[in-house]
Scaffold this motif. Structure first.
Motif, PDB file in Angstrom:
ATOM      1  N   VAL A  57     -33.571 185.814 -43.887  1.00  0.00           N
ATOM      2  CA  VAL A  57     -34.760 186.000 -43.016  1.00  0.00           C
ATOM      3  C   VAL A  57     -35.932 184.950 -42.998  1.00  0.00           C
ATOM      4  O   VAL A  57     -36.066 184.345 -43.875  1.00  0.00           O
ATOM      5  CB  VAL A  57     -35.384 187.254 -43.777  1.00  0.00           C
ATOM      6  N   ALA A  58     -36.308 184.838 -41.749  1.00  0.00           N
ATOM      7  CA  ALA A  58     -37.295 183.500 -41.365  1.00  0.00           C
ATOM      8  C   ALA A  58     -38.408 184.377 -40.871  1.00  0.00           C
ATOM      9  O   ALA A  58     -38.302 185.286 -40.169  1.00  0.00           O
ATOM     10  CB  ALA A  58     -36.668 182.840 -40.456  1.00  0.00           C
ATOM     11  N   VAL A  59     -39.711 183.949 -41.517  1.00  0.00           N
ATOM     12  CA  VAL A  59     -40.869 184.687 -40.911  1.00  0.00           C
ATOM     13  C   VAL A  59     -41.889 183.508 -40.556  1.00  0.00           C
ATOM     14  O   VAL A  59     -41.945 182.612 -40.746  1.00  0.00           O
ATOM     15  CB  VAL A  59     -41.693 185.256 -42.379  1.00  0.00           C
ATOM     16  N   VAL A  60     -42.251 183.946 -39.352  1.00  0.00           N
ATOM     17  CA  VAL A  60     -43.099 182.993 -38.608  1.00  0.00           C
ATOM     18  C   VAL A  60     -44.559 183.950 -38.455  1.00  0.00           C
ATOM     19  O   VAL A  60     -44.660 185.061 -38.177  1.00  0.00           O
ATOM     20  CB  VAL A  60     -42.755 183.092 -37.030  1.00  0.00           C
ATOM     21  N   GLY A  61     -45.495 183.091 -39.011  1.00  0.00           N
ATOM     22  CA  GLY A  61     -46.701 183.754 -39.233  1.00  0.00           C
ATOM     23  C   GLY A  61     -48.227 182.829 -39.200  1.00  0.00           C
ATOM     24  O   GLY A  61     -47.652 181.624 -38.803  1.00  0.00           O
ATOM     25  N   ASN A  62     -49.211 183.451 -39.560  1.00  0.00           N
ATOM     26  CA  ASN A  62     -50.295 182.389 -39.522  1.00  0.00           C
ATOM     27  C   ASN A  62     -51.305 182.922 -40.620  1.00  0.00           C
ATOM     28  O   ASN A  62     -51.225 184.153 -41.198  1.00  0.00           O
ATOM     29  CB  ASN A  62     -50.973 182.388 -38.172  1.00  0.00           C
ATOM     30  N   LEU A  63     -52.257 182.053 -40.793  1.00  0.00           N
ATOM     31  CA  LEU A  63     -53.392 182.408 -41.825  1.00  0.00           C
ATOM     32  C   LEU A  63     -54.652 182.960 -40.950  1.00  0.00           C
ATOM     33  O   LEU A  63     -55.271 183.757 -41.406  1.00  0.00           O
ATOM     34  CB  LEU A  63     -53.697 181.170 -42.921  1.00  0.00           C
ATOM     35  N   THR A  68     -52.635 182.047 -32.624  1.00  0.00           N
ATOM     36  CA  THR A  68     -52.376 180.657 -33.084  1.00  0.00           C
ATOM     37  C   THR A  68     -51.224 180.094 -32.118  1.00  0.00           C
ATOM     38  O   THR A  68     -50.997 178.890 -32.187  1.00  0.00           O
ATOM     39  CB  THR A  68     -52.220 180.357 -34.494  1.00  0.00           C
ATOM     40  N   GLY A  69     -50.356 180.929 -31.772  1.00  0.00           N
ATOM     41  CA  GLY A  69     -48.998 180.485 -31.088  1.00  0.00           C
ATOM     42  C   GLY A  69     -47.524 180.852 -31.743  1.00  0.00           C
ATOM     43  O   GLY A  69     -46.681 180.296 -31.817  1.00  0.00           O
ATOM     44  N   LYS A  70     -47.751 182.037 -32.413  1.00  0.00           N
ATOM     45  CA  LYS A  70     -46.620 182.412 -33.169  1.00  0.00           C
ATOM     46  C   LYS A  70     -45.432 182.682 -32.332  1.00  0.00           C
ATOM     47  O   LYS A  70     -44.120 182.504 -32.397  1.00  0.00           O
ATOM     48  CB  LYS A  70     -46.997 183.662 -34.070  1.00  0.00           C
ATOM     49  N   THR A  71     -45.704 183.564 -31.280  1.00  0.00           N
ATOM     50  CA  THR A  71     -44.765 184.067 -30.392  1.00  0.00           C
ATOM     51  C   THR A  71     -43.943 182.989 -29.676  1.00  0.00           C
ATOM     52  O   THR A  71     -42.708 183.141 -29.598  1.00  0.00           O
ATOM     53  CB  THR A  71     -45.413 185.176 -29.339  1.00  0.00           C
TER      54      THR A  71
END
Length: 360
Positions: A57-63, A68-71
């Motif tokens: 599982v890889a998570v793409v996220g932000n604080l 911010t450009g996650k998609t």
């Protein structure tokens, strides 16, 4: 600028510094920090509450709250992993959609009202199966049930969703970095900036000519990303032109742009850097529902929208609308190879553990 977008702009402006507003909000910020810490401690004390998927599982996220450009990173990662032999599946909260009690899955062309605009865009551009639900574990289980060929999970957003175990974390920030470094509502962060010390990759999304934020104290592999226009697709006919061809055909005339994303000015700046002199630039709130057409007041010339907005604007059948598809340019293209190698190693380890587990 619409009132909600103006309010959001004012807030983000206030969060760039430790001014009066931020200082007044500090007591509430301390409450949020304490709640975040308690939540993390609860899962550390009760690891059995965390769902660990048998697949990597890889998570793409932000604080930083907002876009911010996650998609684009999620899409780029899914496409790159597929090119390397994986069969990725994507999960998401399904923000803005009426998901219901059960997770929902699909692939190809999906209804943004049922899946959310970002999951619908991801499904369209990657052709990978997508599942949505606020409970990410339910989304993973639905995805694996409906698409058993999936062998790696990518979570679009979810860095703070601790109930889902993860093997790889990718944090995405933009030129604002961590803002004033404070947690909501005194600052823009969902959790303390020290969280970045524990991610595997930190990608900074920069507009054309924009300098990066202050360096982050983190052992993560750090790189920058810029988005450039790749092609434009006519919503009414499906005609697709590469960006250079579209510019030759339409770029000399009057062109408008509309964006309902976290940072609409970033879209407008990209178009200007891509060779356009915009006659009108209309910013709408992120995840705008497009209940009615916002284009009627614009002149009868091409209107460019983001690919995320396009999935909700098809129904207007407006001959002026073109969606702009972007390509990310990474300062360190090898990061995806490293992520691929890490996921391969994780997959082998999980397979070995499963084979050694006692069977009933």
């Amino acid at each position: 600028m619409k009132a909600p977008a103006l309010l959001e702009s004012v807030l983000h402006g206030a969060w760039r510094r430790k001014g009066l507003f931020s200082t007044l909000m500090l007591p509430l910020s301390w409450v949020v920090r304490a709640a975040v810490a308690r939540k993390r401690l609860r899962y550390e004390k009760h690891p059995e509450r965390i769902y660990h998927c048998p697949l990597p599982v890889a998570v793409v996220g932000n604080l930083y709250v907002g876009g911010t450009g996650k998609t684009p990173v999620t899409i780029a990662l899914a496409q790159a992993l597929r090119d390397r032999g994986w069969h990725p599946g994507i999960i998401s909260r399904g923000y803005g959609a009426d998901v219901g009690e059960r997770a929902r899955s699909g692939r190809g062309t999906l209804d943004p009202a049922r899946y959310g605009d970002e999951p619908a865009l991801i499904a369209q551009l990657t052709q990978a199966p997508v599942a949505v639900h606020p409970n990410r574990a339910l989304a993973v289980k639905r995805l694996r049930r409906d698409y058993p060929e999936v062998d790696v999970i990518i979570a679009d957003d979810g860095l703070q969703h601790l109930a889902l175990g993860r093997d790889l974390e990718i944090a995405v920030q933009d030129g604002r970095g961590i803002g004033n470094g404070r947690v909501l509502p005194a600052g823009p962060l969902r959790e303390p900036a020290s969280r970045l010390k524990y991610v595997d990759f930190l990608i900074t999304n920069l507009s054309a000519g924009q300098s990066g934020p202050a360096a982050v104290d983190s052992p993560a592999r750090q790189l920058t990303m810029s988005l450039v226009p790749a092609k434009a697709v006519h919503l009414a006919t499906g005609l697709a032109l590469d960006w250079a061809s579209w510019l030759r055909e339409y770029g000399d005339g009057r062109v408008s742009a509309v964006a309902a994303i976290g940072q609409p000015q970033r879209f407008f700046s990209m178009l200007r850097a891509g060779g356009l002199d915009l006659a009108h630039a209309v910013a709408l709130p992120d995840h705008h529902a497009y209940g009615t057409s916002p284009f009627s007041a614009l002149p009868a010339h091409p209107i460019l929208v983001t690919a995320k907005d396009a999935v909700k604007c098809m129904r207007f059948n407006d001959d002026r609308l073109w969606s702009v598809h972007v390509s990310p340019v990474f300062s360190d293209p090898e990061w995806i190879d490293l992520a691929n190698d890490m996921l391969r190693m994780i997959a082998r380890h999980k397979k070995a553990v499963a084979e050694q587990a006692p069977r009933d």
